[in-house]
Enzyme design. Structure first.
Site, short mmCIF file in Angstrom:
data_model
loop_
_atom_site.label_atom_id
_atom_site.label_comp_id
_atom_site.label_asym_id
_atom_site.label_seq_id
_atom_site.Cartn_x
_atom_site.Cartn_y
_atom_site.Cartn_z
N ASP A 183 0.54 -1.21 -0.08
CA ASP A 183 -0.01 0.08 -0.10
C ASP A 183 1.06 1.32 0.00
O ASP A 183 1.98 1.24 0.20
CB ASP A 183 -0.75 0.00 1.22
CG ASP A 183 -2.09 0.76 0.99
OD1 ASP A 183 -2.42 1.29 -0.05
OD2 ASP A 183 -2.84 0.95 1.85
N GLU A 231 1.87 7.45 -2.14
CA GLU A 231 1.75 8.88 -2.69
C GLU A 231 1.69 9.80 -1.61
O GLU A 231 1.41 11.02 -2.00
CB GLU A 231 0.26 8.85 -3.18
CG GLU A 231 -0.88 8.71 -2.27
CD GLU A 231 -0.97 7.06 -1.72
OE1 GLU A 231 -0.39 6.36 -2.35
OE2 GLU A 231 -1.59 6.98 -0.62
N ASP A 271 -9.15 3.53 -4.35
CA ASP A 271 -10.26 3.41 -3.33
C ASP A 271 -11.75 4.03 -3.72
O ASP A 271 -11.79 5.26 -3.30
CB ASP A 271 -9.80 4.35 -1.94
CG ASP A 271 -8.67 3.84 -1.27
OD1 ASP A 271 -8.30 2.49 -1.63
OD2 ASP A 271 -7.93 4.50 -0.56
N HIS A 307 -12.78 -6.75 -0.68
CA HIS A 307 -12.28 -5.64 0.45
C HIS A 307 -13.57 -5.46 1.39
O HIS A 307 -14.70 -5.07 0.87
CB HIS A 307 -11.63 -4.48 -0.07
CG HIS A 307 -10.76 -3.73 0.85
ND1 HIS A 307 -11.06 -3.46 2.11
CD2 HIS A 307 -9.55 -3.52 0.73
CE1 HIS A 307 -10.15 -2.68 2.64
NE2 HIS A 307 -9.20 -2.69 1.88
#
Lengths: 735, 735
Positions: free
Chosen positions: A421, A424, A488, A553
């Protein structure tokens, strides 16, 4: 603010021409023209110059990975005059200037193989920190790429900042969710905000252009007669061009240069990866429940494997990347047992280390963390959750992450993959081991993070068996990252950030050289009382069966959002989609192989195979899944029919042999839940495989919440009780 | 897009220096400095040049007076080199250049009186259409002005586009009302959107700067060490400077240059102007009801005097500026009768003419309308409501408007004033009689419209007796406009567009040379189910008593919003405020006279009188009303107390002699409804007048809707029945 000494500016750019003269360069006293294999790329005249240079003073504002980048441009000067200084079989050397004193040298080059064509800034004097380059454009031209662009597959008419950041919530300033997210923390995003931006594009004039830079850049496709590429910093290096007779040839060229993805591990074809949490027993129960309902399971992904800590916001994942035996008792013995049953265990990691963890302390002691200007570890506050960041510009730090975390804590434990993950959030004011400036390395960071992951797996001898998937990406990620995912999504039907957005996000990434993608089945972000519905979960699931891989998820608020285990109905329906995916295995594998070997993405814009049909260039919510399947996912709520545009070919509707078309038309087809609109080509060698999907049926139970389950299967009663127990242990928030 | 021939660019700027050498100009080979009376204005060096020139390609998007202005800057070049060409007692002549070939000539001038100091662009060659000029700034400097700025009185730290447009609804991108308004029609606005923008500012370094241009411009106060002024077009003319020993001296200088407002007619001191509609009988009934409740009435403003027409949106005002005897029977005889009673009648007009009206036809026949590129009248669709616009660049058309509408239809009818609405909608692609470009005349249009009104009144021999009030404004409005108002506030407590916003809007306008302002009591815009409450109406009313004049407006949805006539309680409370205003007449008049004679605004920022107190520079929601009253309006809902900052002076609370202060502190004072926090200076010659305001008491009735009126006065029963009749005739929408 000082005007830099532009009197002394000199930028040297070189363009190398192969012996085969693939670059065709002509000039007179005032004009020059550069074509590559007949495609005119550069047209310079005093009135319409090729290059502008200048200086700007940027400001970067924002928090939590959301940036507001502004630039105060102090100067911007057209370089009108030029001289051809030198010429040899493989290169032509230009000096571009303004009024004799303002100069840039460029070399246009063809490499010795005659397969690589680029311009090269040979030298750029002090003072210039902005370059604007114009390429020839035609009014009806289309352009694609820019990394993973969720709002616009065809980028013409818009400007795209290339800056890695959060993709944003809602991503549309006219959308209420975005407004609320902006009010909350400035995180609403916009049409261009993405975890994976990249200064690369493919033009419908059948060339690609790629810009080698890690600084902030912009692709500006707003003008009718030129594309303008802006690059920051004082050392833009090369800009690459490649022409081809088809988009497929272009993508072969692009991925030949950028690198192609390895084949993913074959075990992903065994079904879906289930994203679950809550400890060993919960994990095993979820698997059991899934299998009892017929769900094909390839793996189980436990993001809380390293345990949890408590903050005033609730219990959060503990960012200390090692197995927590308290959270997952006996995981070390369970992993091989599950592997025996064909189910892999996957975990979670990112470049951050929580200050309360042992690994953070190890890293501090070894001086492996990014620092602040005072020389102390740069601490990021993720909400009463303080972390250091491993400094991957330090080879020893990277080696430590690979040795201690990837090999020792993950591979040696027997785990088969992880979500890699972040990438950014890199703070731009941090101090790095390499001496790099934060603004110069910010975009590159996700690729560096991907490299660490890949090398860790390779050094562990596990390439081909390990699946790690990354969110953020940049030039370079192509050669390092095993898998990516679409970030996301908000749990709604908003075009810019809902279920629809994963399609252009995937297709544009394919046009940027990364041909495999997947997404959180059901979407991730649930805010402002908007929660995932069963319908949304299942629309995602039916689409996922026609993508590279499937993974669920639980989202950021598991207990408020619909899950695969929320009802027997959902599980039986989801089971059918996993069976469809498994039934397509050979086709999917052959398609992934095309990506691996040739750089042809698994999910493809229609124009990749139907480039003569002008109508397909602005279709961004349909895709080709491999060569033979045309997929038109339902991206609106409550739809029983769906309009599908078919280019000219011989098409058969996947679910009904009687619905056929020779293409060149829009058909309205039935689109009930569970039957995603898909057509296959009648002449496909896989036609029988596709037809057999019709026979896969779900066990029929009434849709609804657990209370309404009406099936008599023993596992269902268990499910609803079990759910209650799960809910007590699952935490709402998760990073 | 062509790069203009910048090789041949030459801009000539001249700075004239008086014989008294007020401009102090010094230079060497690389640097020059310009000071005015000791205030350093310009500091030029190769590293920090004074002037940048270049070219840009603008886009103007938007509708209904809301503009989205973007600029693609092709070039921006610092003029580093300079020569002093010529020098005489009143001027110094500079040629600014870059690399010998890129030149600008400027003359710095002091006029023969030695009272006017300006720089002048003597010549500017083809190709330049952008000029950026930098003035010296200090880090702790404050700047004020920019026209009517509703969000920021102190403009430091922000950039202000100077472009006349709708002020916007909500005016804050983080405010939900703005988001909804943007979704509706892009009309949400932003911190800088205003009906009256002006390229003028006053610096706390005690100088003013004013830029003579009608094109788009920007005042950029974001940098620490310079202010940057951007001016579009190829003919920026002059930039004026003036220094003074105080803000008051600066404003005297500024208004001496821009022009000062005439004294308003004295009849405005007689009370409030009531904004009502519905015909002669309704008008008379409203007046009667108001007077029965003790409301001091100076005039009645009937915006529907020209009648109404029906569209699918409902009945709209008929934009055909002549008395409608159908709508207002016997108005011609009622006007003199009311005048006898001390009540004036006021109406409404704007530059548009409805295509269905006789005046439109007259204007078409005489060729007096603005045209489109085909040579036909330019028709604006205001929503099934098609209008032409009188072309005031045609002297004959202006004369016609003055003769036919102002003199014949209004003055001859005996009316005493009007709302001179609009001015910000001028389409930029229209064709004008004068040949002016729409983008060049857009900003100037409101001033031209003001000039037509003023000349009409003057030609009718009625100056001093007529009140016309304008919304849009620009440089020039100062000398033409009799009164202005603060536009269309949203009926809430939002800082950027609610009741609070009228305060900085008025104060910044005062710093731009226009010292009288008023507002719609209660606010105007009601959308998204937000409606005006009694509390909001009365908070506006209590503030209005401490401003230049009082006027109510029913708003855009009269029957859904609280009105002065909505309850007896409201009327009695409102009556008290009108009595306070009337009791202050002599003080108000003396204050208005200061504005008329010296350019000192009626409502003043605190720093105008307390410039040594650094704390007052960022106070924008308190003001001095004249020299002796400090007003701190309550701008939040439900407040019983309010914090007031008092600079050093001897202060007495208006409502309680026991609350006193020597200043330099923040006091929390009672602020119940009806008692706006106001302090007066104890040494004021008007102290007794102020004290007497305490004796003005309202008749006490229970607040609430008409049903709950508990007073036994005969008029009240009439009121509630009458209201029903009114509601049936009043229309919801109004332009």
């Amino acid at each position: 603010m000082a005007v830099h000494q532009l009197h002394y500016i000199a930028v040297v750019v070189v363009l190398i021409v192969s012996s085969s003269h693939a670059f065709d360069i002509s000039y007179n006293a005032t004009h020059f023209y550069v074509s590559l294999n007949g495609v005119e790329l550069i047209r310079h005249s005093p009135e319409e110059p090729f290059l502008y240079v200048g200086s700007g003073i940027p400001t970067f504002e924002g928090q939590f990975g959301n940036y507001d980048v502004e630039d105060f441009v102090e100067e911007r000067i057209a370089l009108i005059d030029f001289l051809v200084d030198d010429q040899d079989p493989i290169s032509v050397h230009f000096t571009l200037s303004r009024l004799d004193m303002l100069q840039v040298e460029i070399r246009f080059v063809t490499d010795v193989d005659g397969s690589l064509y680029y311009g090269e800034f040979v030298s750029l004097s002090d003072g210039i920190n902005r370059v604007w380059m114009r390429l020839v454009a035609e009014e009806d031209e289309h352009v694609f790429g820019g990394g993973s662009q969720f709002s616009h597959l065809n980028m013409r008419g818009k400007k795209f900042p290339i800056w890695i950041q959060e993709q944003g919530v809602g991503r549309d300033k006219n959308y209420e969710i975005t407004f609320k997210a902006d009010q909350r923390d400035g995180g609403g995003g916009d049409y261009y905000t993405t975890y994976w931006a990249q200064p690369t594009f493919v033009s419908s004039r059948l060339y690609y252009a790629h810009f080698d830079t890690t600084t902030y850049s912009e692709l500006d496709f707003r003008a009718d007669d030129f594309h303008e590429i802006q690059i920051w910093g004082n050392s833009p290096s090369q800009f690459h061009f490649f022409t081809g007779s088809s988009y497929i040839e272009l993508l072969q060229g692009l991925t030949g240069y950028l690198g192609r993805q390895p084949m993913p591990p074959e075990w992903i074809y065994n079904g879906t990866i289930l994203g679950v949490q809550g400890g060993t027993e919960a994990m095993l129960n979820y698997i059991q429940m899934a299998e009892d309902h017929g769900i094909k399971v390839s793996g189980v992904w436990i993001q809380d494997w390293a345990g949890r800590i408590t903050t005033s916001f609730g219990r959060r994942l503990f960012w200390n990347w090692e197995w927590s035996p308290e959270q997952y008792p006996n995981l070390d013995t369970v992993i091989p047992e599950l592997k025996q049953r064909g189910i892999r265990v996957l975990v979670y990691a990112n470049p951050n280390l929580n200050r309360l963890g042992g690994l953070y302390q190890e890293a501090v002691n070894a001086d492996f963390l990014i620092k602040n200007s005072s020389g102390d570890p740069y601490i990021v506050d993720y909400g009463e959750f303080f972390c250091g960041i491993v400094d991957f510009t330090n080879p020893n730090a990277s080696q430590w992450y690979k040795d201690r975390i990837i090999k020792q804590n993950m591979l040696d434990l027997g785990i088969s993959g992880w979500m890699a993950d972040f990438g950014e959030y890199l703070p731009i004011d941090a101090v790095f081991y390499s001496g790099a400036k934060g603004t110069d390395i910010h975009n590159e960071w996700p690729a560096i993070w991907a490299q660490v992951n890949r090398e860790g797996v390779e050094e562990g001898g596990k390439m081909g068996d390990i699946l790690f998937w990354m969110r953020a990406g940049y030039t370079g990620s192509q050669r390092y990252s095993v898998m990516t995912w679409a970030g996301d999504q908000f749990v709604d039907y908003g075009l810019a950030d809902g279920i629809a957005s994963v399609i252009p996000g995937t297709l544009s990434l394919g046009m940027s050289g990364y041909g495999m993608n997947h997404f959180d089945i059901g979407g991730y972000t649930s805010l402002f009382d908007v929660t995932r519905t069963e319908e949304l979960f299942l629309r995602y699931a039916e689409m996922a069966a026609f993508t590279t891989m499937m993974r669920t998820h639980e989202g950021n608020r598991p207990d408020e959002n619909w899950q695969f285990y929320s009802s027997s109905h959902t599980m039986y329906e989801f089971a059918r989609h996993t069976k469809i995916y498994v039934a397509l295995n050979d086709y999917v594998n052959s398609t992934i192989r095309e990506n691996h070997e040739l750089g042809i993405p698994v999910q493809r814009p229609l124009f990749l195979h139907y480039e003569d049909d002008e109508r397909v260039y602005n279709i961004q919510y349909q895709y080709m899944f491999g060569r033979d399947l045309l997929v038109a996912p339902v991206i609106e709520q409550g739809r029983e029919t769906w309009d599908v545009y078919l280019p000219t070919d011989d098409w058969i509707f996947l679910w009904d042999e009687d619905i056929t078309s020779a293409g060149g038309e829009t058909l309205t087809v039935p689109s009930p839940m569970g039957h995603i609109p898909v057509f296959f080509r009648s002449q496909s060698q896989w036609a029988d495989t596709f037809r057999q999907l019709r026979d896969i049926e779900a066990v029929t139970v009434t849709p609804g919440p657990p209370e309404s389950m009406t099936t008599s299967r023993s596992s269902t009663a268990m499910a609803s009780h079990f759910l209650l127990a799960i809910c007590l242990t699952i935490m709402a928030s998760f990073w």
